[in-house]
Design an enzyme around this catalytic site. Structure first.
Site, PDB file in Angstrom:
ATOM      1  N   SER A 186       0.791  -1.223   0.000  1.00 30.91           N
ATOM      2  CA  SER A 186       0.000   0.000   0.000  1.00 30.91           C
ATOM      3  C   SER A 186       0.823   1.275   0.000  1.00 30.91           C
ATOM      4  O   SER A 186       0.327   2.309  -0.423  1.00 30.91           O
ATOM      5  CB  SER A 186      -0.965  -0.003   1.176  1.00 30.91           C
ATOM      6  N   HIS A 214      -5.359  -3.703  -2.498  1.00 31.28           N
ATOM      7  CA  HIS A 214      -5.065  -2.731  -3.561  1.00 31.28           C
ATOM      8  C   HIS A 214      -5.000  -3.365  -4.947  1.00 31.28           C
ATOM      9  O   HIS A 214      -4.532  -2.728  -5.900  1.00 31.28           O
ATOM     10  CB  HIS A 214      -3.758  -1.997  -3.263  1.00 31.28           C
ATOM     11  N   LYS A 245     -12.103   0.137  -1.063  1.00 30.42           N
ATOM     12  CA  LYS A 245     -11.180   0.759  -2.014  1.00 30.42           C
ATOM     13  C   LYS A 245     -11.787   0.686  -3.414  1.00 30.42           C
ATOM     14  O   LYS A 245     -12.762   1.366  -3.677  1.00 30.42           O
ATOM     15  CB  LYS A 245      -9.797   0.150  -1.847  1.00 30.42           C
TER      16      LYS A 245
HETATM   17  C1  LIG Z   1      -6.966  -0.561   3.688  1.00 33.45           C
HETATM   18  C2  LIG Z   1      -6.326  -1.860   3.989  1.00 33.45           C
HETATM   19  C3  LIG Z   1      -6.859  -2.737   4.940  1.00 33.45           C
HETATM   20  C4  LIG Z   1      -8.006  -2.346   5.842  1.00 33.45           C
HETATM   21  O1  LIG Z   1      -9.199  -2.308   5.178  1.00 33.45           O
HETATM   22  P1  LIG Z   1     -10.366  -1.358   5.724  1.00 33.45           P
HETATM   23  O2  LIG Z   1     -11.576  -1.829   5.037  1.00 33.45           O
HETATM   24  O3  LIG Z   1      -9.961   0.035   5.346  1.00 33.45           O
HETATM   25  O4  LIG Z   1     -10.410  -1.533   7.211  1.00 33.45           O
HETATM   26  C5  LIG Z   1      -6.275  -3.967   5.087  1.00 33.45           C
HETATM   27  N1  LIG Z   1      -5.199  -4.322   4.372  1.00 33.45           N
HETATM   28  C6  LIG Z   1      -4.631  -3.486   3.480  1.00 33.45           C
HETATM   29  C7  LIG Z   1      -3.452  -3.936   2.716  1.00 33.45           C
HETATM   30  C8  LIG Z   1      -5.171  -2.232   3.260  1.00 33.45           C
HETATM   31  O5  LIG Z   1      -4.596  -1.414   2.395  1.00 33.45           O
END
Ligand SMILES: *Cc1c(COP(=O)(O)O)cnc(C)c1O
Length: 392
Positions: A186, A214, A245
């Site tokens: 990320s 991602h 996302k």
């Molecule tokens: C954003 C993210 C999460 C957490 O997900 P949320 O739905 O925002 O709690 C977990 N793992 C990774 C790699 C992320 O980028």
């Protein structure tokens, strides 16, 4: 001021002195490619809404329809009486999308990691993490009580030596070994060597949990994620991700075998002891999953890749060192924390919102601007950013 507040003010002072104080910025608009912050419109290069679905009419309509039929709240945890139809429909859609036997939704991706790892591992087991995995996985690994080992980022030799150690460590019949990695990292936007990791975990009889946060919506012929792109989806025991996302809504999920999902329903504490997501969240996520699989989803995905290529080309012309990014995350490494913050603030003056990422999110001295590109950006937006960066 009470002693309580005095102590907390001292903590905050130390954070401020280190140049690491974080503050919320209020956004008075939809969180799209353009956002209203402090009475100004800024071009937004910070969102993980890669396909621009968060404000999509189809997702909004699905959320509104779910509120109309099922109400605003879900009333209880899924096992008590909150297991509303939209959650089940979302899970069926997720399993069909990822090509797995079953799926389970959680309130967030964070809760997904916490509940899933805790359900699978205990004190006698071993968990093996890439050095750069997301905080939710680190927290889950600590909480589950298993022996924690970390391999250098994307370093297969290091992973192999840890897996060898774990196998030789004792009673392998009883002790489980779970490797956890992300498909797209990320803060660096680089990719895990997934085929090789799958080979290794099979060679050593370990399991693999892959966080596709991602990559879902952006990688693979059907945009299922990096596991699909690498042709190994059927060999990954636990596929997790977020619905917040590219999917454009909110929540988290696990896709896998029926046995995995049934076990999580019985053991994942963040699932069992938490009120179910509101129906609108699951309905919007289901619409997002549907869109990703449609022609429109394909077109939006292609648009993101065009923007990434465009930014890389324009940065090269402006003499920025080539970012390693092979995803919609383009990190521009600056180095010093102060310098990254100053650059971000200069960009903000010019109407461009690009977050400066600092310690402890990344290592000290590796501060960076983290640009994310989305289907909501037009070519002119990317050129504006590149031009502003060229005069740094
Ligand atoms: C954003 C993210 C999460 C957490 O997900 P949320 O739905 O925002 O709690 C977990 N793992 C990774 C790699 C992320 O980028």
């Amino acid at each position: 001021m009470t002693d309580f507040d005095e102590q907390l003010q001292a903590d905050l002072g130390a954070i401020r002195e280190a140049g690491l104080l974080r503050e919320l910025r209020r956004v008075d608009s939809e969180p799209g490619a353009r956002v209203a912050i402090g009475g100004r419109e800024l071009l937004n290069f910070s969102s993980n809404d890669y396909l621009g679905l968060a404000n999509h009419p189809a997702l909004k309509a699905a959320a509104i329809a779910a509120i109309g039929r099922f109400g605003a709240g879900s009333g209880a945890s899924r096992l008590i009486c909150g297991s509303l139809a939209p959650h089940h429909e979302l899970e069926e859609a997720l399993a069909a999308f990822k090509g797995t036997e079953a799926a389970l939704g959680f309130s967030t991706g964070y809760a997904t990691a916490l509940g899933t790892i805790g359900a699978l591992l205990g004190k006698e087991d071993v968990i093996v993490l890439d050095k750069l995995v997301h905080a939710s996985i680190v927290d889950a690994a600590r909480l589950c009580g298993a022996k924690l080992r970390v391999f250098a980022h994307n370093d297969l030799d290091d992973l192999e030596s840890i897996l060898r150690w774990a196998r030789e460590r004792g009673d392998s019949r009883k002790s489980r070994v779970l490797v956890v990695t992300e498909s797209v990292f990320s803060m660096d936007g680089d990719l895990a060597p997934l085929r090789e990791i799958v080979e290794l975990k099979e060679q050593f009889g370990a399991w693999l949990m892959l966080d596709e946060a991602h990559a879902t919506g952006l990688f693979g012929a059907n945009r299922r994620g990096l596991a699909e792109h690498c042709g190994v989806a059927g060999r990954v025991e636990v596929q997790m991700g977020t619905l917040g996302k590219a999917v454009g809504a909110g929540g988290g999920y696990v896709c896998g075998s029926r046995a995995l999902i049934d076990l999580l329903v019985n053991r994942a504490r963040s699932f069992i002891f938490s009120t179910a997501p509101v129906p609108a969240q699951s309905a919007a996520a289901q619409a997002g999953i549907g869109l990703i699989q449609s022609d429109e989803g394909r077109a939006r995905c292609e648009l993101v890749w065009h923007r990434v290529e465009q930014l890389k080309d324009e940065l090269a012309k402006a003499d920025w060192p080539a970012p390693a990014a092979r995803s919609a995350i383009v990190p521009l490494i600056v180095g010093e924390e102060d310098k990254a913050v100053a650059l971000a603030s200069a960009l903000r003056e010019r109407g461009l919102f690009v977050p400066a990422i600092r310690y402890p999110t990344v290592a000290r001295g590796a501060a960076r601007l983290r640009v994310t590109l989305t289907a909501g950006h037009c070519a002119g937006d990317v050129s504006r950013l590149a031009a502003a960066l060229a005069t740094r």
